[in-house]
Design an enzyme around this catalytic site. Sequence first.
Site, PDB file in Angstrom:
ATOM      1  N   ASP A  54     -17.142   7.329  -1.984  1.00  0.00           N
ATOM      2  CA  ASP A  54     -15.880   7.165  -1.257  1.00  0.00           C
ATOM      3  C   ASP A  54     -15.618   8.478  -0.537  1.00  0.00           C
ATOM      4  O   ASP A  54     -16.287   9.494  -0.809  1.00  0.00           O
ATOM      5  CB  ASP A  54     -14.762   6.835  -2.271  1.00  0.00           C
ATOM      6  CG  ASP A  54     -13.423   6.500  -1.603  1.00  0.00           C
ATOM      7  OD1 ASP A  54     -13.417   6.211  -0.384  1.00  0.00           O
ATOM      8  OD2 ASP A  54     -12.378   6.543  -2.300  1.00  0.00           O
ATOM      9  N   ARG A  73     -13.571  -8.531   1.432  1.00  0.00           N
ATOM     10  CA  ARG A  73     -12.131  -8.291   1.205  1.00  0.00           C
ATOM     11  C   ARG A  73     -11.368  -9.584   1.474  1.00  0.00           C
ATOM     12  O   ARG A  73     -10.467  -9.963   0.738  1.00  0.00           O
ATOM     13  CB  ARG A  73     -11.602  -7.196   2.142  1.00  0.00           C
ATOM     14  CG  ARG A  73     -12.127  -5.806   1.892  1.00  0.00           C
ATOM     15  CD  ARG A  73     -11.669  -5.251   0.561  1.00  0.00           C
ATOM     16  NE  ARG A  73     -10.220  -5.182   0.413  1.00  0.00           N
ATOM     17  CZ  ARG A  73      -9.455  -4.192   0.882  1.00  0.00           C
ATOM     18  NH1 ARG A  73      -9.993  -3.168   1.500  1.00  0.00           N
ATOM     19  NH2 ARG A  73      -8.148  -4.195   0.681  1.00  0.00           N
ATOM     20  N   GLN A 117      -9.900  -4.063  -3.426  1.00  0.00           N
ATOM     21  CA  GLN A 117     -11.178  -3.588  -2.899  1.00  0.00           C
ATOM     22  C   GLN A 117     -12.291  -3.794  -3.922  1.00  0.00           C
ATOM     23  O   GLN A 117     -13.377  -4.265  -3.603  1.00  0.00           O
ATOM     24  CB  GLN A 117     -11.067  -2.088  -2.545  1.00  0.00           C
ATOM     25  CG  GLN A 117     -12.374  -1.466  -2.113  1.00  0.00           C
ATOM     26  CD  GLN A 117     -12.852  -1.950  -0.754  1.00  0.00           C
ATOM     27  OE1 GLN A 117     -12.124  -1.856   0.212  1.00  0.00           O
ATOM     28  NE2 GLN A 117     -14.069  -2.459  -0.674  1.00  0.00           N
ATOM     29  N   ARG A 177       0.888  -1.180   0.000  1.00  0.00           N
ATOM     30  CA  ARG A 177       0.000   0.000   0.000  1.00  0.00           C
ATOM     31  C   ARG A 177       0.913   1.215   0.000  1.00  0.00           C
ATOM     32  O   ARG A 177       1.701   1.417   0.918  1.00  0.00           O
ATOM     33  CB  ARG A 177      -0.902   0.008   1.237  1.00  0.00           C
ATOM     34  CG  ARG A 177      -1.583   1.349   1.452  1.00  0.00           C
ATOM     35  CD  ARG A 177      -2.705   1.319   2.444  1.00  0.00           C
ATOM     36  NE  ARG A 177      -3.865   0.661   1.885  1.00  0.00           N
ATOM     37  CZ  ARG A 177      -5.092   0.750   2.409  1.00  0.00           C
ATOM     38  NH1 ARG A 177      -5.312   1.473   3.489  1.00  0.00           N
ATOM     39  NH2 ARG A 177      -6.109   0.127   1.849  1.00  0.00           N
ATOM     40  N   HIS A 204      -7.298   0.746  -6.576  1.00  0.00           N
ATOM     41  CA  HIS A 204      -7.561  -0.091  -5.391  1.00  0.00           C
ATOM     42  C   HIS A 204      -8.254  -1.376  -5.875  1.00  0.00           C
ATOM     43  O   HIS A 204      -9.419  -1.637  -5.578  1.00  0.00           O
ATOM     44  CB  HIS A 204      -8.438   0.688  -4.399  1.00  0.00           C
ATOM     45  CG  HIS A 204      -8.396   0.154  -2.996  1.00  0.00           C
ATOM     46  ND1 HIS A 204      -7.639  -0.944  -2.631  1.00  0.00           N
ATOM     47  CD2 HIS A 204      -9.019   0.565  -1.854  1.00  0.00           C
ATOM     48  CE1 HIS A 204      -7.796  -1.168  -1.336  1.00  0.00           C
ATOM     49  NE2 HIS A 204      -8.625  -0.281  -0.840  1.00  0.00           N
ATOM     50  N   CYS A 235     -16.205   1.655   0.427  1.00  0.00           N
ATOM     51  CA  CYS A 235     -15.056   0.810   0.795  1.00  0.00           C
ATOM     52  C   CYS A 235     -14.681   0.969   2.258  1.00  0.00           C
ATOM     53  O   CYS A 235     -14.031   0.093   2.816  1.00  0.00           O
ATOM     54  CB  CYS A 235     -13.877   1.108  -0.115  1.00  0.00           C
ATOM     55  SG  CYS A 235     -13.181   2.757   0.077  1.00  0.00           S
TER      56      CYS A 235
END
Length: 324
Positions: free
Chosen positions: A242, A310, A149, A119, A146, A282
């Site tokens: 988001d 996830r 996700q 990440r 991402h 998310c």
Amino acid sequence: MQNVLKWETKDKTNKVHDQHFLTLSSFSSNEIFSLLEEAQKLKKLQKKGIPHPYLQGKVLGMIFDKASTRTRVSFEVGMLQLGGHAIFLSSRDIQIGRGESIQDTAKVLSRYVDGIMIRTFEHQSIEEFAEHSTVPIINGLTDSHHPAQVLADLLTILEHKGSFKGLKLCYLGDGNNNMCHSLLEGAVKVGMDISIATPKGYEPNEIILENVLKEAKVTGVNVECGTDPQKMIAGADVVVTDVWTSMGQEDEAAKRLEVFASYQVNDGLCQLAKDDFIFLHCLPAHREEEVTATIIDGPHSVVFDEAENRLHAQKAILKLLMES
Ligand code: CP
Ligand code: NVA
């Protein structure tokens, strides 16, 4: 669901497509469907308490340049459930944080571990890491993508809607961020229409959008981008938002609160979606900013199924890339 395609090569040639999981765009539709199918199988095994040690003795290194709750815990638990082990490596504590090069770090870690999840900020850093690593690299979020996700999001949509056929997903908010880009890339692969409502100046990255539009022409997916949230959400089956300020953009937070105010996912706006729409985020979420509590804590919300997925989606990725 289409049939499982076995990964074609694992020949350590460092070819991004064959060996790593950096973006959804580098996977075919079949590969994405087979990952979803595998995730569903692994989820069933886990729910029934049936051991599935496909990665017995394998080790995943996990480098974090940014904070995380879900990504860290789900990858770590996923490795454990697959019979392997995960090592958490904060960039503050390893030499990369003191200037050791990505190239050297990738080469050294490749000698110890069987896969590396990263990440970080710039997507280019993870590409550089992949170029110099001889083990699979998995994107656990960069500024622009991402994908792990969104694979979990696709699994959640499939579980709640049964199929992607004829569905329309609407994403509202920051179009130029990791979630929006990976949703665009994912939707076009699985054949789901997607509309993006975003203020002027916050549209998706031009190159990413151009590639998605090219693929959409081939797959017959309708991709729409505009500034009008009412128009974009009309008839949506899946509503997604988001945070307005992503990690690394904290200096712009005050400005973003103003710019995105009319893109809040709330009861009024959601009346324009289908009656049986589902809401995804998310997480982490900011209630009363990008989404009201009435929506995220209401009957349409599936955000905790999404968070759980996830684990299952990532186990499919780990198995695909790291199984001997
Ligand atoms: N959604 C997500 O990636 O959560 P974390 O930042 O907690 O990992
Ligand atoms: N766009 C958000 C996603 C967090 C999981 C961020 O990058 O901060």
